[in-house]
Design an enzyme around this catalytic site. Structure first.
Site, PDB file in Angstrom:
ATOM      1  N   ASP A 105     -13.017 -21.721  -4.759  1.00 54.01           N
ATOM      2  CA  ASP A 105     -12.589 -20.780  -4.747  1.00 54.01           C
ATOM      3  C   ASP A 105     -12.504 -19.027  -5.805  1.00 54.01           C
ATOM      4  OD1 ASP A 105      -9.509 -19.223  -4.495  1.00 54.01           O
ATOM      5  OD2 ASP A 105      -8.660 -19.897  -5.756  1.00 54.01           O
ATOM      6  N   GLU A 146     -13.952 -13.273   2.090  1.00 54.56           N
ATOM      7  CA  GLU A 146     -12.316 -13.107   2.507  1.00 54.56           C
ATOM      8  C   GLU A 146     -12.459 -11.283   3.110  1.00 54.56           C
ATOM      9  OE1 GLU A 146      -9.354 -11.620  -0.986  1.00 54.56           O
ATOM     10  OE2 GLU A 146     -10.316 -12.959  -0.776  1.00 54.56           O
TER      11      GLU A 146
END
Length: 337
Positions: free
Chosen positions: A95, A147
């Site tokens: 992550d 992202e």
């Protein structure tokens, strides 16, 4: 010596995301830092026959040790089978990876999925770094999340004062040029237990609790239109359950005005192209509530198993509720027993 995730019994996200997008549900992505969290995640997902993503941030990896993590992930697969889930689908995911070196190391240590978060860089720099990570990871069939857009809030090393919504007009070019397998977007979620400032919220006249502003579903709809069927990820999607906040505050904690994303909004997102929803703060809150309550009621206790098992039970309840009532991922394994 490098190890491939398939040797550990793990899977990547490709197939589960495809099924989730077409099936109108989302895969739970739960962050974990210790044994109790891992036990609770595997118990909940195995009993409910849900695919699951075990997320490890850079900070959690440093805390737990990367070698131990590899064996914990392998142990998680074996544990799921022990619990009667003969075909578990478990992903070990990095992550918010912040460098190519970290991504490469995770791929080499048996992670089946990695995220490279270059969202704070320029559009071109984000594409270049993501593409470099994709080219390395895909050699080993490891899937890559990227992202676009910036989430506000704090999570481990990720800190941003303000959020910047993902620009729908950029997503096609970004996805095509970077080659990423899924895309984390910014539509109003944020990291941490204080997702919104009090002045951004309204107050429920019946309960006196803060009610956060709605997510930008118009931005999500535009992104879905531009990238039909492409896997979308929501970060910072903890609901910050008030029952855990209340327990923490009752037993000596101090979490005033902690507020998260309402579950009905996450349910709505789960039915869209959002196929992965990240939940971290809720687990921390459930864990802390269990520990604080147990120690306050048993001041003579010093066996960590005593409060650890209460924390584990609270987290398991929370994970089960997310799987069944929010994300809809129960009974969604490719091979149901």
């Amino acid at each position: 010596m490098a190890v491939n995730f398939k040797e550990l019994g793990l899977v990547n996200t490709r197939d589960m995301f495809k099924r989730a997008v077409s099936g109108g549900y989302a895969i739970p992505a739960f962050n974990f830092n210790n044994l109790e969290q891992l036990q609770a995640i595997i118990q909940a997902s195995s009993e409910l026959k849900s695919p699951v993503i075990l997320q490890v941030s850079k900070g959690a990896r440093n805390y737990a040790n990367s070698t131990l993590l590899r064996y914990m992930a392998e142990g998680a697969v074996a544990y799921a089978k022990e619990l009667g889930c003969s075909h578990p689908e478990i992903v070990l995911h990095l992550d918010h990876g912040d460098s190519f070196e970290l991504v490469k190391d995770c791929v080499d240590m048996g992670f089946s999925s990695v995220m490279i978060d270059a969202s704070s860089k320029s559009f071109e720099e984000n594409i270049a770094l993501t593409k470099k990570c994709v080219e390395y990871a895909h050699q080993f069939d490891v899937t890559v999340e990227a992202e676009l857009g910036v989430l506000a809030g704090v999570e481990d090393e990720v800190v941003a004062e303000e959020s910047h919504y993902t620009k729908p007009e950029e997503v096609i070019e970004f996805a095509q040029r970077s080659g990423c397998d899924s895309l984390a977007i910014s539509i109003g979620t944020s990291h941490g237990a204080y997702k919104f400032k009090p002045e951004q919220c309204t107050v429920d006249p019946k309960t006196g609790r803060l009610v956060p502003p709605p997510l930008a579903f118009d931005v999500l709809a535009e992104i879905e239109e531009k990238l039909p069927g492409f896997p979308i990820v929501l970060h910072g999607s903890s609901s910050v359950p008030q029952n855990y906040v209340d327990i923490i505050n009752q037993y000596g904690g101090k979490l005033p005005n902690a507020v998260g994303i309402p579950e009905e909004q996450l349910r709505k997102a789960s039915k869209s192209a959002v196929c992965k929803i990240n939940i971290d703060s809720d687990s921390r809150l459930a864990y802390t509530a269990g520990v604080r309550e147990t120690l306050a009621k048993n001041p003579d206790m010093f066996d960590p198993r005593g409060y650890g098992k209460v924390a584990r039970a609270y987290m398991k309840d929370m994970y089960e509720e997310k799987i069944k009532d929010v994300l809809g991922s129960d009974n969604k394994l490719a091979q149901l027993d």
